[in-house]
Scaffold this motif. Structure first.
Motif, PDB file in Angstrom:
ATOM      1  N   ARG A 330       0.826  -1.206   0.000  1.00 12.05           N
ATOM      2  CA  ARG A 330       0.000   0.000   0.000  1.00 12.05           C
ATOM      3  C   ARG A 330       0.859   1.253   0.000  1.00 12.05           C
ATOM      4  O   ARG A 330       0.635   2.191  -0.775  1.00 12.05           O
ATOM      5  N   ARG A 331       1.882   1.275   0.860  1.00 13.42           N
ATOM      6  CA  ARG A 331       2.750   2.446   0.974  1.00 13.42           C
ATOM      7  C   ARG A 331       3.512   2.711  -0.318  1.00 13.42           C
ATOM      8  O   ARG A 331       3.586   3.845  -0.793  1.00 13.42           O
ATOM      9  N   MET A 332       4.053   1.657  -0.912  1.00 13.13           N
ATOM     10  CA  MET A 332       4.785   1.829  -2.167  1.00 13.13           C
ATOM     11  C   MET A 332       3.851   2.218  -3.305  1.00 13.13           C
ATOM     12  O   MET A 332       4.220   3.016  -4.177  1.00 13.13           O
ATOM     13  N   GLY A 333       2.645   1.670  -3.308  1.00 11.13           N
ATOM     14  CA  GLY A 333       1.676   2.036  -4.333  1.00 11.13           C
ATOM     15  C   GLY A 333       1.290   3.497  -4.246  1.00 11.13           C
ATOM     16  O   GLY A 333       1.152   4.181  -5.277  1.00 11.13           O
ATOM     17  N   GLU A 334       1.146   4.010  -3.045  1.00  8.96           N
ATOM     18  CA  GLU A 334       0.829   5.434  -2.875  1.00  8.96           C
ATOM     19  C   GLU A 334       1.982   6.308  -3.372  1.00  8.96           C
ATOM     20  O   GLU A 334       1.757   7.336  -4.029  1.00  8.96           O
ATOM     21  N   ALA A 335       3.214   5.900  -3.082  1.00  8.41           N
ATOM     22  CA  ALA A 335       4.376   6.655  -3.570  1.00  8.41           C
ATOM     23  C   ALA A 335       4.456   6.604  -5.091  1.00  8.41           C
ATOM     24  O   ALA A 335       4.817   7.595  -5.740  1.00  8.41           O
TER      25      ALA A 335
END
Length: 365
Positions: A330-335
């Motif tokens: 999720r965090r990498m997808g948001e970035a």
């Protein structure tokens, strides 16, 4: 978005191969972005330089494209030409097209594609190398997909060659709903074969299976050596986990990117692959190799993971961690989505291209 520039319409000839492939997908992205931009200050005229008629008849297709460019130039029907350049026959076609366009007063922008153009240049004979250097030097501007390719152009053709970095781009892609089965969907978009690292990926997936890493499935979408690698997947015991749907058009590819949890591309050579841009547009983490311009848009540990070329073990390690850590995905997808908005969105892409075209045509005032 509305067009920012006023004045007479800028008419741009744009070349396309007329076959399935990433370069034509870029041309489709240009046309779609101009439509979304609105206004009537820029018009594209697409000409097909190769087509689907096979090697024997493709010269007829090119002759027709050349004749159309000549007619447009003589009639004043074009202000600038945008020549999309790849390797092999593309070099000769675009070199001849540049000469014809220049003779009738149409300035030329060359857009460098091709995952291994630098290796191709190094392997060429002196005649082809000279043709490539001359093409770059005669162009009003050479559009490149990152600093790696800008350095290549200036190294072989000289620092006086004007260049502009314009990253490939797509519109924002809405993410799909969660999977009903709760599994992690790995997606690969691109030609099936060794250059895209399909062999390395299958070896990595076999390692996952051997480590008893479960809860995942993989879709490898693209043309190329599909049957050979489908058979290899079966021999590795992956037939129930890996599917090969074949080539997908741009719309279907975007839909698949939206349904992915992780997009994977362990290529041995790239320029700036559209599949990574589409993944980031969908807010998906990417696992890829640091080839071409990829490290300029994908940073290890931020928008995804970068693994060494040809290293199935490192790829398996990166996938194991991401498959098991939904919060990291999720965090990498948001970035990735943030990075897409800043540099890889179609609105940014088309405005940068329009500025290149306007400068080439002397419309900067």
């Amino acid at each position: 978005m509305t067009a920012a520039a006023a004045g007479p319409t800028l008419t741009v000839i744009v070349t396309r191969l007329g076959i399935d492939g990433g370069m034509d997908r870029v041309v489709e992205a240009m046309a779609a972005a101009l439509a979304d931009r609105g206004g009537e200050d820029v018009r594209l005229i697409c000409v097909t330089t190769r087509g689907r008629l096979g090697k024997l008849l493709s010269p007829l297709v090119f002759a027709g494209a050349l004749a159309r460019c000549l007619a447009l130039g003589l009639s004043g029907g074009a202000d600038v030409a945008h020549l999309n350049l790849a390797t092999r026959g593309s070099v000769l076609r675009k070199a001849l097209m540049e000469r014809v366009l220049s003779l009738v007063g149409v300035p030329v922008v060359v857009h460098l594609h091709g995952a291994n153009f630098d290796d191709y240049y190094a392997a060429c004979g002196s005649f082809m190398q000279a043709a490539i250097r001359t093409l770059f030097r005669r162009a009003t501007c050479v559009v490149v997909l990152g600093n790696h390719w800008r350095d290549f152009v200036t190294r072989i053709a000289g620092p006086e060659v004007a260049t502009a970095i314009v990253y490939n781009a797509v519109p924002r892609v809405p993410a799909a709903a969660e999977h009903e089965d709760g599994g992690v969907h790995l997606v690969v978009l691109g030609e099936v074969g060794e250059r895209k690292g399909t062999d390395v990926l299958l070896d990595a997936l076999s390692l996952l299976r051997g480590r008893s890493v479960g809860g995942w499935r993989c879709t490898i979408a693209g043309n190329g050596a599909v049957e050979r690698f489908r058979a290899r997947a079966e021999s590795l015991g992956l037939s129930g986990l890996v599917t090969f749907p074949g080539w997908l058009d741009a719309g279907a590819a975007k839909m698949l990117a939206g349904r992915a949890d992780i997009v994977v591309l362990p290529s041995r050579a790239e320029n700036l692959p559209m599949s990574i841009v589409e993944a980031m547009a969908a807010g998906k983490p990417v696992v890829a190799t640091p080839v071409g311009a990829v490290p300029e848009i994908l940073h290890d540990g931020v928008e995804g993971r970068l693994v060494p070329v040809g290293d199935a073990g490192a790829l398996a390690d990166a996938l194991t961690v991401l498959i098991g850590d939904g919060e990291m995905r999720r965090r990498m997808g948001e970035a990735a989505a943030v990075r897409h908005t800043a540099d890889l969105d179609s609105a940014v892409f088309i405005e940068r291209l329009v500025q290149v075209w306007r400068r080439a045509a002397g419309r900067t005032g």
